[in-house]
Design an enzyme around this catalytic site. Structure first.
Site, PDB file in Angstrom:
ATOM      1  N   LYS A 198      -1.329  34.615  31.547  1.00  0.00           N
ATOM      2  CA  LYS A 198      -0.090  35.192  32.076  1.00  0.00           C
ATOM      3  C   LYS A 198       1.070  34.551  31.329  1.00  0.00           C
ATOM      4  O   LYS A 198       1.241  33.331  31.347  1.00  0.00           O
ATOM      5  CB  LYS A 198       0.007  34.914  33.567  1.00  0.00           C
ATOM      6  CG  LYS A 198       1.293  35.404  34.186  1.00  0.00           C
ATOM      7  CD  LYS A 198       1.274  35.257  35.695  1.00  0.00           C
ATOM      8  CE  LYS A 198       2.599  35.663  36.309  1.00  0.00           C
ATOM      9  NZ  LYS A 198       2.584  35.517  37.767  1.00  0.00           N
ATOM     10  N   LYS A 251      -1.543  39.555  31.104  1.00  0.00           N
ATOM     11  CA  LYS A 251      -0.299  40.058  31.683  1.00  0.00           C
ATOM     12  C   LYS A 251       0.892  39.512  30.933  1.00  0.00           C
ATOM     13  O   LYS A 251       0.918  38.300  30.709  1.00  0.00           O
ATOM     14  CB  LYS A 251      -0.256  39.613  33.145  1.00  0.00           C
ATOM     15  CG  LYS A 251       0.976  40.012  33.883  1.00  0.00           C
ATOM     16  CD  LYS A 251       0.931  39.415  35.256  1.00  0.00           C
ATOM     17  CE  LYS A 251       2.285  39.653  35.899  1.00  0.00           C
ATOM     18  NZ  LYS A 251       2.414  38.969  37.130  1.00  0.00           N
TER      19      LYS A 251
HETATM   20  C1  PBG Z   1       3.907  36.198  40.887  1.00  0.00           C
HETATM   21  C2  PBG Z   1       3.889  37.445  40.096  1.00  0.00           C
HETATM   22  C3  PBG Z   1       4.860  37.986  39.244  1.00  0.00           C
HETATM   23  C4  PBG Z   1       4.357  39.215  38.834  1.00  0.00           C
HETATM   24  C5  PBG Z   1       3.119  39.378  39.431  1.00  0.00           C
HETATM   25  N1  PBG Z   1       2.834  38.263  40.191  1.00  0.00           N
HETATM   26  C6  PBG Z   1       6.202  37.523  38.890  1.00  0.00           C
HETATM   27  C7  PBG Z   1       6.407  36.327  38.105  1.00  0.00           C
HETATM   28  O1  PBG Z   1       5.479  35.648  37.647  1.00  0.00           O
HETATM   29  O2  PBG Z   1       7.576  36.000  37.917  1.00  0.00           O
HETATM   30  C8  PBG Z   1       5.052  40.183  37.939  1.00  0.00           C
HETATM   31  C9  PBG Z   1       4.577  41.580  38.063  1.00  0.00           C
HETATM   32  C10 PBG Z   1       5.481  42.586  37.474  1.00  0.00           C
HETATM   33  O3  PBG Z   1       6.484  42.294  36.788  1.00  0.00           O
HETATM   34  O4  PBG Z   1       5.197  43.756  37.713  1.00  0.00           O
HETATM   35  N2  PBG Z   1       4.066  35.037  40.187  1.00  0.00           N
END
Ligand code: PBG
Length: 327
Positions: A198, A251
């Protein structure tokens, strides 16, 4: 002249008609490939539009059950739930409360639509008053104290009926502690979908409005990955697999297709990609201006993500794409 070269070989022959193109198509999209994200807020009869994500809402539990029914009717098999609790605090209490917002939603949706697969996003940024994904001390996000909360939250989510737990906090060791906690609590059959690679991405912008979770200071670069790194993604995935991840995720999706492909080829595990809020919002905004054909571009991004190796895709286009594919 070599037999395989032009004019003997003419790739255009197989592009001549829709039937021929369909016959030789390598990648096929289906509503079964999609996971729909839903945002759950307290209240009743609430369906608050998220301005940067047209067609998406913060739903109260009763409204979320209706949205879930729509997904089921369209053949979208799975949902991932995000919660907006009524109170946020330093310990993210709302994340692991038995009566927590996503726990309530999971029970209500399972009750009405037991056939839907429910995935729990496990992260604390929506539940902490400072908006970071863990326990904060002296301006730093602490890894190990956050793990204890992650273990507790995983068990609370499994108890509420979630079928899959998806840790997204990017804390080191989170998959292992959650696996052990789930096993100890009698949930050894509950799979973990690790947000393994991520990235610290600008593409999460609209999500932070949707989930009311922007960090109140600094950013997430101290725990999420540097967009410049590829080899590190493979190390992250290897660690999560070693700790017991059953499925992995990359992601965001489109800017990281090289990572999706490498992860799939290298590990062979069920691999997913998250087409995040900013990826969705960009297409919506350009389409609204009449600059691109929304259906065509959205389906092109989804098929590209699948072609790169994703077995399934978390996408805000899940319902629209399912409708387009059916028509
Ligand atoms: C939680 C999380 C996030 C997203 C999914 N889970 C936000 C982040 O990490 O700031 C982002 C999903 C999206 O942008 O659609 N941490």
């Amino acid at each position: 002249m070599r037999a395989m070269a032009f004019p003997t070989t003419r790739p255009r022959r197989l592009r001549a008609t829709p039937a021929l193109r369909a016959l030789v198509r390598e990648t096929e999209l289906s509503p079964r490939d999609f996971v729909l994200p839903l945002f759950i807020r307290p209240g009743k009869g609430e369906k608050r539009p998220i301005s940067s994500m047209p067609g998406h809402f913060q739903y109260s539990v009763d409204e979320a059950v209706k949205a879930a029914g729509e997904a089921a009717a369209l053949g979208v098999p799975a949902l991932i739930l995000f919660g907006i609790p009524d109170k946020k605090d330093a310990k993210a209490s709302g994340a692991y409360a038995a009566g927590g917002i996503v726990q309530k939603a999971a029970r209500a949706i399972k009750d009405k639509h037991p056939e839907l697969l429910l995935i729990a996003d496990l992260c604390f940024c929506e539940y902490t008053d400072h908006g970071h994904c863990g326990i904060v001390k002296d301006g730093r996000v602490l890894n190990d104290p956050t793990l204890a909360l992650a273990a507790k939250t995983a068990v609370s989510q499994a108890k509420a009926g979630f079928d899959v737990i998806a840790p997204s906090g990017m804390m080191d060791g989170q998959v292992g502690v959650m696996r052990r906690a789930l096993d100890a609590a009698g949930f050894s059959d509950t799979p973990i979908l690790a947000y393994a690679a991520k990235y610290a991405s600008g593409f999460y912008g609209p999500f932070r409005e949707a989930a009311e979770s922007p960090p109140s200071f600094g950013d997430r670069s101290g725990y999420q990955m540097d967009p410049a790194n590829f080899r590190e993604a493979l190390r992250e995935v290897a660690l999560d697999v070693e700790e017991g991840a059953d499925m992995v995720m990359v992601k965001p999706a489109l800017p990281y297709l090289d990572v999706v492909k490498a992860v799939k080829d290298r590990f062979g595990l069920p691999t997913s990609a998250y087409q995040v809020s900013g990826e969705f919002a960009m297409i919506k905004a350009a389409a609204k201006n009449g600059w691109i054909d929304e259906k065509r571009v959205a389906l092109e991004t989804l098929v590209s993500i699948k072609r790169a190796g994703a077995d399934f895709i978390l996408t805000y286009y899940a319902l629209e794409a399912a409708r387009w594919l059916a028509s």
